[in-house]
Design a protein around this motif. Structure first.
Motif, PDB file in Angstrom:
ATOM      1  N   MET A   1       0.787  -1.068   0.203  1.00 11.71           N
ATOM      2  CA  MET A   1      -0.121  -0.161   0.325  1.00 11.71           C
ATOM      3  C   MET A   1       0.722   1.334  -0.106  1.00 11.71           C
ATOM      4  O   MET A   1       2.348   1.176   0.339  1.00 11.71           O
ATOM      5  N   ALA A   2       0.704   2.567  -0.642  1.00 10.80           N
ATOM      6  CA  ALA A   2       1.309   3.243  -0.685  1.00 10.80           C
ATOM      7  C   ALA A   2       1.323   4.077   0.479  1.00 10.80           C
ATOM      8  O   ALA A   2       0.511   3.842   1.348  1.00 10.80           O
ATOM      9  N   SER A   3       1.944   5.013   0.604  1.00  6.35           N
ATOM     10  CA  SER A   3       2.375   6.043   1.823  1.00  6.35           C
ATOM     11  C   SER A   3       1.933   6.993   1.473  1.00  6.35           C
ATOM     12  O   SER A   3       1.193   7.294  -0.136  1.00  6.35           O
ATOM     13  N   VAL A   4       0.558   7.494   2.597  1.00  4.21           N
ATOM     14  CA  VAL A   4       0.207   8.663   2.287  1.00  4.21           C
ATOM     15  C   VAL A   4       1.127  10.095   1.541  1.00  4.21           C
ATOM     16  O   VAL A   4       0.409  10.875   0.469  1.00  4.21           O
ATOM     17  N   THR A   5       2.317  10.085   1.920  1.00  8.93           N
ATOM     18  CA  THR A   5       3.108  11.065   0.906  1.00  8.93           C
ATOM     19  C   THR A   5       3.367  10.977  -0.413  1.00  8.93           C
ATOM     20  O   THR A   5       3.176  12.025  -1.143  1.00  8.93           O
ATOM     21  N   LEU A  35       3.901  11.803  23.152  1.00  5.95           N
ATOM     22  CA  LEU A  35       5.163  12.409  23.258  1.00  5.95           C
ATOM     23  C   LEU A  35       5.356  12.071  22.000  1.00  5.95           C
ATOM     24  O   LEU A  35       6.746  12.914  21.301  1.00  5.95           O
ATOM     25  N   GLN A  36       5.357  11.133  21.361  1.00  6.43           N
ATOM     26  CA  GLN A  36       5.984  11.506  19.843  1.00  6.43           C
ATOM     27  C   GLN A  36       4.166  12.291  18.729  1.00  6.43           C
ATOM     28  O   GLN A  36       3.070  11.915  18.417  1.00  6.43           O
ATOM     29  N   GLN A  37       4.933  13.338  18.089  1.00  6.71           N
ATOM     30  CA  GLN A  37       4.093  14.245  17.145  1.00  6.71           C
ATOM     31  C   GLN A  37       3.406  13.381  16.325  1.00  6.71           C
ATOM     32  O   GLN A  37       4.413  12.491  15.483  1.00  6.71           O
ATOM     33  N   SER A  38       2.031  13.042  15.885  1.00  4.66           N
ATOM     34  CA  SER A  38       1.406  12.267  15.239  1.00  4.66           C
ATOM     35  C   SER A  38       0.141  13.456  14.561  1.00  4.66           C
ATOM     36  O   SER A  38       0.249  14.040  15.349  1.00  4.66           O
ATOM     37  N   HIS A  39      -0.032  12.857  13.401  1.00 10.76           N
ATOM     38  CA  HIS A  39      -0.736  13.745  12.629  1.00 10.76           C
ATOM     39  C   HIS A  39      -2.064  11.897  11.854  1.00 10.76           C
ATOM     40  O   HIS A  39      -1.708  11.254  11.494  1.00 10.76           O
ATOM     41  N   THR A  40      -3.231  12.978  11.671  1.00 20.69           N
ATOM     42  CA  THR A  40      -4.270  12.001  10.984  1.00 20.69           C
ATOM     43  C   THR A  40      -4.602  12.657  10.142  1.00 20.69           C
ATOM     44  O   THR A  40      -5.003  13.733   9.898  1.00 20.69           O
ATOM     45  N   VAL A  41      -4.845  11.926   8.677  1.00 21.51           N
ATOM     46  CA  VAL A  41      -5.170  12.783   7.003  1.00 21.51           C
ATOM     47  C   VAL A  41      -6.672  12.689   7.390  1.00 21.51           C
ATOM     48  O   VAL A  41      -7.562  12.007   8.190  1.00 21.51           O
ATOM     49  N   TYR A  42      -7.048  14.021   7.085  1.00 20.76           N
ATOM     50  CA  TYR A  42      -8.725  13.789   7.137  1.00 20.76           C
ATOM     51  C   TYR A  42      -9.054  14.216   5.908  1.00 20.76           C
ATOM     52  O   TYR A  42     -10.178  14.678   5.752  1.00 20.76           O
ATOM     53  N   GLY A  43      -8.018  14.737   4.629  1.00 22.27           N
ATOM     54  CA  GLY A  43      -8.746  14.534   3.594  1.00 22.27           C
ATOM     55  C   GLY A  43      -7.963  15.474   2.455  1.00 22.27           C
ATOM     56  O   GLY A  43      -6.401  15.493   3.094  1.00 22.27           O
ATOM     57  N   LEU A  44      -8.345  15.338   0.951  1.00 26.38           N
ATOM     58  CA  LEU A  44      -7.370  15.307   0.035  1.00 26.38           C
ATOM     59  C   LEU A  44      -7.956  16.759  -0.418  1.00 26.38           C
ATOM     60  O   LEU A  44      -8.974  16.552  -0.540  1.00 26.38           O
ATOM     61  N   VAL A  45      -7.404  17.384  -1.267  1.00 28.63           N
ATOM     62  CA  VAL A  45      -7.001  18.327  -1.862  1.00 28.63           C
ATOM     63  C   VAL A  45      -7.128  18.376  -3.595  1.00 28.63           C
ATOM     64  O   VAL A  45      -5.820  17.722  -3.712  1.00 28.63           O
ATOM     65  N   VAL A  46      -8.276  18.058  -4.198  1.00 32.01           N
ATOM     66  CA  VAL A  46      -7.923  17.589  -5.777  1.00 32.01           C
ATOM     67  C   VAL A  46      -8.113  18.614  -6.728  1.00 32.01           C
ATOM     68  O   VAL A  46      -8.942  19.880  -6.382  1.00 32.01           O
ATOM     69  N   SER A  47      -7.503  18.094  -7.935  1.00 39.17           N
ATOM     70  CA  SER A  47      -7.388  19.659  -9.045  1.00 39.17           C
ATOM     71  C   SER A  47      -7.702  19.081 -10.793  1.00 39.17           C
ATOM     72  O   SER A  47      -6.689  18.133 -10.479  1.00 39.17           O
TER      73      SER A  47
END
Length: 108
Positions: A1-5, A35-47
């Motif tokens: 599976m592809a990474s988010v980036t 302790l470790q900064q984490s991020h959650t993806v909430y959407g994609l911007v599409v053009s």
């Protein structure tokens, strides 16, 4: 599976197989206080245009955007579509498939 980036630049297709556009930016929520900064993806911007390399406009330490960043975002994101992460069904093989129709998505 592809990474988010790796999603940047991938084609997005709706549930009927209609092309929505290219992923040009990823919206995330930063979780503070961990302790470790984490991020959650909430959407994609599409053009529909691949050209707008969106900037991931910066914010200050209090997570506020400057007036210049907000104004620039309105110009750069004009005509883009927001795809909630909950609508993403699959993002393998260089394409993103969503489980909603293109006409149901919101403009940025």
């Amino acid at each position: 599976m592809a990474s988010v980036t790796e999603l940047i630049g991938q084609s997005v297709w709706d549930s009927n197989g209609v092309w929505v556009g290219f992923v040009v930016d990823i919206r995330v929520i930063k979780h503070k206080g961990e302790l470790q900064q984490s991020h959650t993806v909430y959407g994609l911007v599409v053009s529909s245009r691949r050209a707008p390399l969106l900037l991931g406009l910066t914010r200050d330490r209090e997570d506020r955007a400057s007036w210049f960043s907000r104004t620039l975002a309105r110009v750069v994101y004009a005509g883009c579509t927001f795809v909630p992460w909950s609508s993403v069904a699959d993002y393998e093989d260089g394409e993103v498939h969503i489980d909603v129709l293109r006409k149901e998505l919101n403009r940025v």
